[in-house]
Design a protein around this motif. Structure first.
Motif, short mmCIF file in Angstrom:
data_model
loop_
_atom_site.label_atom_id
_atom_site.label_comp_id
_atom_site.label_asym_id
_atom_site.label_seq_id
_atom_site.Cartn_x
_atom_site.Cartn_y
_atom_site.Cartn_z
N ALA A 141 0.75 -1.17 -0.09
CA ALA A 141 0.09 -0.01 -0.13
C ALA A 141 0.80 1.36 -0.07
CB ALA A 141 -1.02 0.09 1.10
N LYS A 142 2.21 1.04 0.53
CA LYS A 142 2.95 2.14 0.39
C LYS A 142 2.31 3.46 1.25
CE LYS A 142 5.99 0.65 -2.89
NZ LYS A 142 5.45 -0.59 -2.98
N LEU A 143 1.92 2.90 2.55
CA LEU A 143 1.30 3.96 3.32
C LEU A 143 2.42 4.94 3.85
CD1 LEU A 143 -1.37 3.83 4.88
CD2 LEU A 143 -0.19 2.72 7.01
N GLY A 144 1.83 6.16 3.88
CA GLY A 144 2.57 7.25 4.42
C GLY A 144 1.76 8.21 5.16
N ALA A 145 2.73 9.48 5.58
CA ALA A 145 2.20 10.44 6.33
C ALA A 145 0.71 10.96 6.12
CB ALA A 145 3.19 11.53 6.75
N ALA A 146 0.54 11.11 4.85
CA ALA A 146 -0.70 11.81 4.46
C ALA A 146 -1.97 10.82 4.41
CB ALA A 146 -0.54 12.30 3.03
N ASP A 147 -1.80 9.53 4.76
CA ASP A 147 -2.61 8.61 4.75
C ASP A 147 -3.42 8.17 6.09
OD1 ASP A 147 -2.37 7.95 1.80
OD2 ASP A 147 -0.72 6.75 2.35
N SER A 148 -4.61 7.73 5.98
CA SER A 148 -5.58 7.17 7.03
C SER A 148 -5.75 5.91 6.75
CB SER A 148 -6.63 7.81 7.36
OG SER A 148 -6.66 9.30 7.53
N VAL A 149 -5.39 4.94 7.73
CA VAL A 149 -5.76 3.52 7.51
C VAL A 149 -6.59 2.93 8.30
CG1 VAL A 149 -3.84 3.11 8.59
CG2 VAL A 149 -4.69 1.07 7.29
N ILE A 150 -7.49 2.07 8.01
CA ILE A 150 -8.51 1.28 8.89
C ILE A 150 -7.64 -0.14 9.19
CG2 ILE A 150 -10.89 0.48 9.04
CD1 ILE A 150 -11.85 2.45 6.83
N ILE A 151 -7.78 -0.29 10.57
CA ILE A 151 -7.25 -1.58 10.90
C ILE A 151 -8.32 -2.24 11.73
CG2 ILE A 151 -5.44 -2.71 12.15
CD1 ILE A 151 -3.76 -0.31 11.66
N THR A 152 -9.04 -3.28 10.90
CA THR A 152 -10.14 -4.08 11.66
C THR A 152 -9.42 -5.19 12.47
OG1 THR A 152 -10.30 -5.75 9.98
CG2 THR A 152 -11.55 -3.48 9.86
N ALA A 153 -10.21 -5.77 13.56
CA ALA A 153 -9.58 -6.79 14.49
C ALA A 153 -8.41 -6.60 15.00
CB ALA A 153 -9.56 -8.20 13.66
N ALA A 154 -8.40 -5.11 15.58
CA ALA A 154 -7.21 -4.27 15.96
C ALA A 154 -6.64 -4.83 17.29
CB ALA A 154 -7.45 -2.90 16.00
N SER A 155 -7.26 -5.64 17.92
CA SER A 155 -6.79 -6.07 19.15
C SER A 155 -6.12 -7.71 18.89
CB SER A 155 -7.79 -6.25 20.21
OG SER A 155 -8.82 -7.33 19.65
N SER A 156 -6.11 -7.92 17.90
CA SER A 156 -5.55 -9.20 17.50
C SER A 156 -3.90 -9.16 17.45
CB SER A 156 -5.86 -9.99 16.21
OG SER A 156 -5.35 -9.15 14.95
N SER A 157 -3.18 -10.07 17.52
CA SER A 157 -1.58 -9.77 17.19
C SER A 157 -1.25 -9.10 15.84
CB SER A 157 -0.77 -10.92 17.30
OG SER A 157 -1.16 -12.03 16.39
N VAL A 158 -1.70 -9.53 14.73
CA VAL A 158 -1.45 -8.60 13.62
C VAL A 158 -2.04 -7.32 13.66
CG1 VAL A 158 -1.83 -8.63 11.05
CG2 VAL A 158 -1.38 -10.82 12.17
N GLY A 159 -3.12 -7.01 14.00
CA GLY A 159 -3.91 -5.88 14.26
C GLY A 159 -3.00 -4.77 15.08
N LEU A 160 -2.42 -5.24 16.11
CA LEU A 160 -1.62 -4.39 17.05
C LEU A 160 -0.28 -4.36 16.09
CD1 LEU A 160 -2.22 -6.21 20.33
CD2 LEU A 160 -2.96 -4.05 19.65
N SER A 318 -11.26 -18.02 21.19
CA SER A 318 -12.29 -17.21 22.11
C SER A 318 -12.48 -16.16 21.66
CB SER A 318 -11.68 -17.36 23.54
OG SER A 318 -10.52 -16.44 23.75
N ASN A 319 -11.63 -15.41 20.76
CA ASN A 319 -11.74 -14.08 20.29
C ASN A 319 -11.51 -13.14 21.64
OD1 ASN A 319 -11.93 -14.78 17.59
ND2 ASN A 319 -14.23 -15.12 17.97
N GLN A 320 -11.05 -13.50 22.71
CA GLN A 320 -10.92 -12.45 24.04
C GLN A 320 -9.59 -12.04 24.12
OE1 GLN A 320 -13.77 -12.07 25.79
NE2 GLN A 320 -14.84 -13.00 24.11
N GLN A 321 -8.71 -12.46 23.18
CA GLN A 321 -7.33 -12.24 23.55
C GLN A 321 -6.91 -10.72 23.09
OE1 GLN A 321 -8.33 -14.61 21.33
NE2 GLN A 321 -6.99 -14.71 19.68
N PHE A 322 -6.03 -10.25 23.59
CA PHE A 322 -5.18 -8.59 23.15
C PHE A 322 -3.89 -8.98 22.98
CE2 PHE A 322 -4.14 -4.81 23.47
CZ PHE A 322 -4.93 -3.58 23.03
N GLY A 323 -3.57 -9.33 21.66
CA GLY A 323 -2.29 -9.41 21.40
C GLY A 323 -1.97 -10.85 21.27
#
Length: 329
Positions: A141-160, A318-323
């Motif tokens: 995506a070449k994400l940069g300073a001008a961008d906004s990104v939506i991160i879903t399932a954000a409490s998963s390890s990949v989300g964090l 369980s979908n209860q984890q954070f990380g």
């Protein structure tokens, strides 16, 4: 002999068994690892239930990540010595190598001498999450300073991990979670805004946050009906990166949003990175630099002992984890 986790049929966590097996000498290009810790991943749960990109061959091994001490080298292996402390980047096939064991063989090309500042638990929790997030956000995506990104399932390890990498790249992070229960924790982890998708309208909130423009990138492992909402929340020429299929519901194609906004919907897996030598080298440099600087730091949800592997998999689902969930050996 080594104690390893195997399963003989697909199913729930209860199909996992700990068996004593003879571990062969490392083959060409492999090294033997005395495992200290194992990182758990959703892909392993999907593989165990027969819902993954690869089919198990019984008795099937399991495991993508581990950290430990090198105890033997196969022919042709350079750059490592017996006694080195390394962690394992998930290799290209879960059916050939499995890291759920006390002693395992792994491909040397996927072993990394991680920073000494990392604990065994942190080292085992590193590579799947950061390689996945880097490949999607920095490389594709070449994400940069001008961008906004939506991160879903954000409490998963990949989300964090994606939150941390997006902040390193200077982007504005919009994290989503189902309720506000994890809101404060996500903000502490670097999210700029948190949206509770069961309590708020995602497209409307993203429009407010971005002054009506929408986010340029969405990074999502859920799919299902969520895909329609994400497409509505993106900007013109936005990119929707789909890297999972956690939703049990059908995934509709957001055709009109894709046409009217000229959206790219990209199916992504981490193998995009590890199967390309140059891209893989860039990923390792970025991640090692981030770990050394402290800008990247694995967030650990809970640890289990090796004998409690079934309970660890139950917690994974369980979908209860954070990380990250880690098993110690």
């Amino acid at each position: 002999m080594s104690r390893v986790v195997q399963f003989y049929e697909t199913g729930g966590p209860e199909v996992l068994r700990i068996d004593d097996i003879d571990v062969p000498a490392p083959g060409a290009g492999e090294l033997t690892l005395r495992v200290k810790a194992i990182g758990l991943n959703r892909a392993e749960s999907m593989f165990r239930t027969g819902q993954y990109l690869e089919d198990p061959v019984f008795p099937a091994r399991l495991g993508y990540e581990a950290a430990g001490v090198v105890s033997a080298l196969g022919t042709g292996v350079t750059g490592f010595a017996v006694g080195d402390e390394v962690s394992v980047v998930p290799p290209s096939s879960i059916t050939r190598w499995g890291t759920y064991g006390e002693v395992v063989n792994v491909p040397a090309d996927f072993a990394v001498k991680h920073p000494a500042s990392l604990s065994w638990i942190e080292a085992a929790a590193t590579w799947m999450q950061y390689v996945t997030a880097w490949g999607a956000l920095a490389d594709y995506a070449k994400l940069g300073a001008a961008d906004s990104v939506i991160i879903t399932a954000a409490s998963s390890s990949v989300g964090l991990a994606a939150i941390q990498i997006a902040k390193m790249l200077g982007a504005t992070v919009i994290a989503t979670t189902r309720t506000h229960a994890k809101r404060d924790a996500l903000l502490r982890c670097g999210a700029d805004v948190v949206i509770a998708t069961q309590e708020e309208d995602l497209p409307s909130r993203v429009s407010e946050i971005t002054d009506g423009r929408g986010a340029r990138v969405a990074f999502d492992p859920i799919a299902g009906p969520m895909l329609l909402q994400l497409a509505q929340a993106l900007s013109y020429d936005g990119i929707l990166i789909e890297y999972g299929a956690l939703s049990p519901d059908p995934t509709p194609l957001p055709l009109f949003a894709a046409l009217s906004k000229r959206l790219t919907i990209y199916g992504y897996i981490y193998k995009r990175v590890v199967l390309d030598a140059e891209r893989f080298a860039h990923a390792k440099r970025f991640i090692l630099d981030g770990l050394a600087s402290g800008k990247l730091k694995p967030i650990i949800d809970k640890t289990f002992s090796f004998d409690d592997i079934v309970a660890a998999h139950r917690h994974l689902e369980s979908n209860q984890q954070f990380g990250k969930i880690v098993v110690t050996v």
